[in-house]
Design a protein around this motif. Structure first.
Motif, mmCIF file in Angstrom:
data_model
loop_
_atom_site.group_PDB
_atom_site.id
_atom_site.type_symbol
_atom_site.label_atom_id
_atom_site.label_comp_id
_atom_site.label_asym_id
_atom_site.label_seq_id
_atom_site.Cartn_x
_atom_site.Cartn_y
_atom_site.Cartn_z
ATOM 1 N N LYS A 62 0.837 -1.213 0.000
ATOM 2 C CA LYS A 62 0.000 0.000 0.000
ATOM 3 C C LYS A 62 0.873 1.265 0.000
ATOM 4 O O LYS A 62 0.708 2.157 0.837
ATOM 5 C CB LYS A 62 -0.956 -0.002 1.181
ATOM 6 N N HIS A 64 2.318 4.805 -0.504
ATOM 7 C CA HIS A 64 1.618 6.094 -0.545
ATOM 8 C C HIS A 64 2.583 7.179 -0.089
ATOM 9 O O HIS A 64 2.840 7.338 1.093
ATOM 10 C CB HIS A 64 0.392 6.059 0.371
ATOM 11 N N HIS A 88 -1.670 3.222 -2.922
ATOM 12 C CA HIS A 88 -2.943 3.855 -2.561
ATOM 13 C C HIS A 88 -3.393 4.780 -3.686
ATOM 14 O O HIS A 88 -2.653 5.670 -4.106
ATOM 15 C CB HIS A 88 -2.813 4.653 -1.265
#
Length: 226
Positions: A62, A64, A88
């Motif tokens: 994820k 980000h 993300h």
């Protein structure tokens, strides 16, 4: 080639236990999902060890951050040869474009839309006025326009996303079998079969297998419903 869509989520604290469980159920799953908890505990060594099981690896990191940082992170995991990596969608178009450009040739980059642990009440507290469904579709459009391979979304949204992104690659977590006793921290769940029928490409399943009294029987039973 193994076409089983089930990826077993393995975030066990001990690497030997994670590898042993993966080997036990390997014949009834299609891949292994290693998340942030696993990666922080075991790093590159742990991922390379799990590769020995002989199944595709999904690195659910994820990512980000600013575009340059995410691109550099993607390049740093080339050696791990992941089949799938997450970023993300809320990181924005430029970040997603750079992530895809920096990914390995055979790596699918998919964007997390709305975490399955969130519902409308949670979104509202973050200043997001639309429903989880509508927000997921909005972020799916952004990921598609950024050139990503697909998205991560709940089984409640995957059907609608599939209709607007015909050739997308859709990862669905938060799945619980019909006899699942607890949703844990997931709020928007469906069964593996429901998600598959709605158009999911990958079914991420963790606790219903990893915490079952008999993980092999649980994995076999889930496979039998697909």
């Amino acid at each position: 080639m193994n076409h089983n869509p089930v990826y077993l989520a393995l975030d066990l604290p001990r690497l030997d236990a994670a590898e042993a469980l993966a080997r036990k159920v390997a014949g009834h799953i299609g891949g292994i999902k290693l998340g942030l908890e696993f990666f922080c505990a075991h790093g590159h060594h742990g991922v390379l060890q799990m590769h020995k099981v002989g199944l595709p690896i999904f690195l659910d990191l994820k990512l980000h951050d600013i575009p340059n940082t995410v691109a550099a992170a993607m390049q740093s995991i080339h050696v791990l040869e992941p089949a799938i990596v997450t970023v993300h969608a809320s990181g924005g178009r430029a970040m997603m474009e750079d992530a895809k450009a920096a990914a390995g040739e055979n790596c699918k980059v998919v964007a997390v839309t709305v975490l399955t642990s969130l519902d409308e009440g949670d979104l509202s507290t973050m200043g997001i006025g639309e429903s989880a469904h509508d927000h997921a579709l909005r972020l799916a459009d952004l990921a598609h326009s950024a050139g990503l391979d697909g998205i991560v979304c709940s089984g409640q949204e995957v059907g609608a996303v599939r209709r607007q992104w015909k050739d997308g690659y859709f990862v669905v977590p938060g799945l619980r079998p019909d006899d699942g006793k607890s949703k844990g921290d997931q709020k928007r769940t469906v069964t593996p079969r429901e998600a598959r029928d709605a158009g999911a490409s990958v079914l991420v399943i963790g606790r219903p297998i990893s915490r079952a009294e008999d993980p092999l029987a649980a994995a076999r039973a889930i496979e039998g419903t697909l």
